[in-house]
Design a protein around this motif. Structure first.
Motif, PDB file in Angstrom:
ATOM      1  N   LEU A  21      38.419  49.953  62.052  1.00 52.91           N
ATOM      2  CA  LEU A  21      38.603  48.917  63.063  1.00 52.91           C
ATOM      3  C   LEU A  21      40.010  48.348  62.921  1.00 52.91           C
ATOM      4  CD1 LEU A  21      35.283  46.818  62.954  1.00 52.91           C
ATOM      5  CD2 LEU A  21      36.096  48.232  64.857  1.00 52.91           C
ATOM      6  N   GLN A  22      40.649  48.088  64.050  1.00 51.81           N
ATOM      7  CA  GLN A  22      41.983  47.506  64.027  1.00 51.81           C
ATOM      8  C   GLN A  22      42.096  46.401  65.060  1.00 51.81           C
ATOM      9  OE1 GLN A  22      44.329  51.234  64.367  1.00 51.81           O
ATOM     10  NE2 GLN A  22      45.294  50.611  62.459  1.00 51.81           N
ATOM     11  N   GLN A  23      42.877  45.386  64.712  1.00 45.92           N
ATOM     12  CA  GLN A  23      43.185  44.302  65.637  1.00 45.92           C
ATOM     13  C   GLN A  23      44.597  44.512  66.182  1.00 45.92           C
ATOM     14  OE1 GLN A  23      42.525  40.338  64.177  1.00 45.92           O
ATOM     15  NE2 GLN A  23      40.557  40.843  63.260  1.00 45.92           N
ATOM     16  N   ARG A  51      37.915  41.887  73.478  1.00 46.26           N
ATOM     17  CA  ARG A  51      39.178  41.148  73.530  1.00 46.26           C
ATOM     18  C   ARG A  51      38.865  39.674  73.338  1.00 46.26           C
ATOM     19  NH1 ARG A  51      44.202  41.243  77.793  1.00 46.26           N
ATOM     20  NH2 ARG A  51      44.811  42.903  76.393  1.00 46.26           N
ATOM     21  N   PHE A  52      39.697  38.986  72.547  1.00 46.87           N
ATOM     22  CA  PHE A  52      39.480  37.562  72.317  1.00 46.87           C
ATOM     23  C   PHE A  52      40.817  36.873  72.076  1.00 46.87           C
ATOM     24  CE2 PHE A  52      39.282  39.584  68.158  1.00 46.87           C
ATOM     25  CZ  PHE A  52      39.985  38.724  67.329  1.00 46.87           C
ATOM     26  N   GLU A  53      40.800  35.557  72.165  1.00 46.62           N
ATOM     27  CA  GLU A  53      41.975  34.744  71.904  1.00 46.62           C
ATOM     28  C   GLU A  53      41.815  34.108  70.531  1.00 46.62           C
ATOM     29  OE1 GLU A  53      44.347  32.272  75.098  1.00 46.62           O
ATOM     30  OE2 GLU A  53      42.849  30.977  74.176  1.00 46.62           O
ATOM     31  N   ASP A  54      42.797  34.289  69.645  1.00 40.07           N
ATOM     32  CA  ASP A  54      42.646  33.766  68.295  1.00 40.07           C
ATOM     33  C   ASP A  54      43.109  32.317  68.200  1.00 40.07           C
ATOM     34  OD1 ASP A  54      45.430  33.726  68.106  1.00 40.07           O
ATOM     35  OD2 ASP A  54      45.577  35.396  66.712  1.00 40.07           O
ATOM     36  N   GLN A  55      43.177  31.793  66.972  1.00 43.90           N
ATOM     37  CA  GLN A  55      43.478  30.379  66.770  1.00 43.90           C
ATOM     38  C   GLN A  55      44.891  29.994  67.201  1.00 43.90           C
ATOM     39  OE1 GLN A  55      43.177  32.697  64.452  1.00 43.90           O
ATOM     40  NE2 GLN A  55      44.297  32.253  62.576  1.00 43.90           N
ATOM     41  N   HIS A  56      45.778  30.989  67.333  1.00 42.61           N
ATOM     42  CA  HIS A  56      47.146  30.728  67.780  1.00 42.61           C
ATOM     43  C   HIS A  56      47.331  31.033  69.269  1.00 42.61           C
ATOM     44  CE1 HIS A  56      48.694  29.943  63.739  1.00 42.61           C
ATOM     45  NE2 HIS A  56      47.979  30.980  63.329  1.00 42.61           N
ATOM     46  N   ASN A  58      46.881  33.860  70.550  1.00 43.96           N
ATOM     47  CA  ASN A  58      47.286  35.248  70.717  1.00 43.96           C
ATOM     48  C   ASN A  58      46.134  36.019  71.346  1.00 43.96           C
ATOM     49  OD1 ASN A  58      49.731  34.808  69.195  1.00 43.96           O
ATOM     50  ND2 ASN A  58      48.532  34.997  67.319  1.00 43.96           N
ATOM     51  N   MET A  59      46.464  36.926  72.256  1.00 45.46           N
ATOM     52  CA  MET A  59      45.434  37.796  72.813  1.00 45.46           C
ATOM     53  C   MET A  59      45.247  38.975  71.858  1.00 45.46           C
ATOM     54  SD  MET A  59      43.198  38.018  75.057  1.00 45.46           S
ATOM     55  CE  MET A  59      43.774  36.661  76.099  1.00 45.46           C
ATOM     56  N   VAL A  60      44.022  39.158  71.392  1.00 46.34           N
ATOM     57  CA  VAL A  60      43.723  40.176  70.385  1.00 46.34           C
ATOM     58  C   VAL A  60      42.751  41.201  70.964  1.00 46.34           C
ATOM     59  CG1 VAL A  60      42.887  40.609  68.045  1.00 46.34           C
ATOM     60  CG2 VAL A  60      43.985  38.417  68.594  1.00 46.34           C
ATOM     61  N   ASP A  61      43.099  42.481  70.827  1.00 46.02           N
ATOM     62  CA  ASP A  61      42.197  43.573  71.209  1.00 46.02           C
ATOM     63  C   ASP A  61      41.655  44.206  69.933  1.00 46.02           C
ATOM     64  OD1 ASP A  61      42.421  44.117  74.275  1.00 46.02           O
ATOM     65  OD2 ASP A  61      44.486  43.771  73.626  1.00 46.02           O
ATOM     66  N   LEU A  62      40.344  44.308  69.843  1.00 45.61           N
ATOM     67  CA  LEU A  62      39.699  44.969  68.712  1.00 45.61           C
ATOM     68  C   LEU A  62      39.368  46.401  69.122  1.00 45.61           C
ATOM     69  CD1 LEU A  62      38.492  44.602  65.843  1.00 45.61           C
ATOM     70  CD2 LEU A  62      36.308  44.102  66.964  1.00 45.61           C
ATOM     71  N   ILE A  63      39.866  47.368  68.348  1.00 46.66           N
ATOM     72  CA  ILE A  63      39.618  48.771  68.678  1.00 46.66           C
ATOM     73  C   ILE A  63      38.958  49.479  67.506  1.00 46.66           C
ATOM     74  CG2 ILE A  63      41.580  48.850  70.265  1.00 46.66           C
ATOM     75  CD1 ILE A  63      43.038  50.546  68.136  1.00 46.66           C
ATOM     76  N   SER A  64      38.116  50.440  67.825  1.00 44.57           N
ATOM     77  CA  SER A  64      37.486  51.292  66.818  1.00 44.57           C
ATOM     78  C   SER A  64      38.059  52.698  66.926  1.00 44.57           C
ATOM     79  CB  SER A  64      35.970  51.326  67.027  1.00 44.57           C
ATOM     80  OG  SER A  64      35.668  51.884  68.303  1.00 44.57           O
ATOM     81  N   HIS A  65      38.024  53.434  65.810  1.00 43.69           N
ATOM     82  CA  HIS A  65      38.413  54.839  65.812  1.00 43.69           C
ATOM     83  C   HIS A  65      37.222  55.703  66.178  1.00 43.69           C
ATOM     84  CE1 HIS A  65      41.744  53.085  63.756  1.00 43.69           C
ATOM     85  NE2 HIS A  65      42.250  54.208  63.301  1.00 43.69           N
ATOM     86  N   ASP A  66      37.476  56.786  66.882  1.00 45.40           N
ATOM     87  CA  ASP A  66      36.420  57.769  67.089  1.00 45.40           C
ATOM     88  C   ASP A  66      36.005  58.333  65.738  1.00 45.40           C
ATOM     89  OD1 ASP A  66      36.640  57.401  69.813  1.00 45.40           O
ATOM     90  OD2 ASP A  66      37.937  59.165  70.120  1.00 45.40           O
TER      91      ASP A  66
END
Length: 266
Positions: A21-23, A51-56, A58-66
């Motif tokens: 998993l990567q942000q 996708r979510f907005e963090d405490q700063h 920032n727009m964050v996309d969470l992705i998984s690897h196949d």
């Protein structure tokens, strides 16, 4: 000015990766002097999970690897419109109280060299002049040299070594500010270079809070406050909170990373 940005990140593994998993903090922020006209992120070898907005904010996309993948490619492309604000971002907003930006982190802890340098800077502490003098002083004691520093260096490490990259300049600036009770934060983003379009990394600088002006940017590496060549993407207390890509994976696969960045005027 409108800048066109293309940012490709490619991971190659020497054996299949069972799970990862990567942000991604790779989406620029619209705000004072900056308007995102278009921005797309595509992933090959993985999938966007949420996708979510963090405490700063920032727009964050969470992705998984196949499962079992041996490569992952992240491609960001878009257009950002910039107007010159002399580096002034403006008043504080968001979820983080101002006192949090005076809190030290492992990367920005003030050691003996940091304290000595901060105390030597001339001017009224916290003023615009003092902050520019701090930037000049840091550029004089930490020369910009690629390939000789480490991603986990602290501000004190860079001052001791006498060289570093933009990340080290930003951490050292922040460490000095926080030691003098000045709120400061780390910024990751893009910079349009004057002599080339192709680059092999993103850029980083720092922002300090100045009474009456709000957040103001300082790029120690280039000795300027950000102008229309700079695109702000993510902010944080240090690199760890504003890193373009961060995450975790299972398995023992070796990893090779290739980054290609293009920033040019539209």
């Amino acid at each position: 000015m409108i800048l066109r940005i293309r940012h490709q990140t490619r991971y190659t593994y020497d054996q299949p990766v069972p799970y990862a998993l990567q942000q991604l903090r790779l989406t620029p922020k619209s705000g004072n002097g900056q308007k995102v006209l278009q921005w797309d992120i595509s992933v090959t070898g993985g999938a966007k999970e949420l996708r979510f907005e963090d405490q700063h904010r920032n727009m964050v996309d969470l992705i998984s690897h196949d499962a079992g993948t041996t490569s992952l490619e992240i491609l960001c492309e878009g257009l950002v419109e910039l107007t010159d604000t002399n580096g002034i971002v403006g008043q504080h907003g968001g979820y983080m109280p101002m006192w949090m930006f005076e809190r030290t982190t492992p990367a920005t802890k003030a050691g003996p060299l940091t304290r000595k340098l901060a105390n030597s800077v001339e001017g009224d502490v916290g003023s615009l002049g003092w902050l520019h003098n701090l930037s000049t002083a840091l550029r004089g004691v930490i020369s910009y040299e690629t390939g000789k520093s480490h991603v986990d260096w602290t501000a004190e490490d860079a001052l001791e070594a006498g060289h570093g990259v933009c990340q080290d300049h930003a951490h050292s600036f922040i460490a000095c500010c926080r030691y003098m009770d000045i709120p400061a934060r780390y910024v990751s983003g893009y910079l349009m270079m004057n002599d080339r379009i192709d680059q092999d990394a993103t850029h980083a600088w720092a922002e300090a809070y100045v009474e009456g002006l709000g957040w103001v940017g300082f790029d120690v590496s280039n000795g300027v406050s950000p102008d229309t060549r700079y695109v702000r993407v993510a902010t944080g207390l240090d690199y760890a909170e504003a890193a373009p890509v961060s995450g975790t994976r299972f398995g023992s696969a070796g990893e090779a990373l290739a980054v290609q960045v293009q920033v040019q005027q539209q």
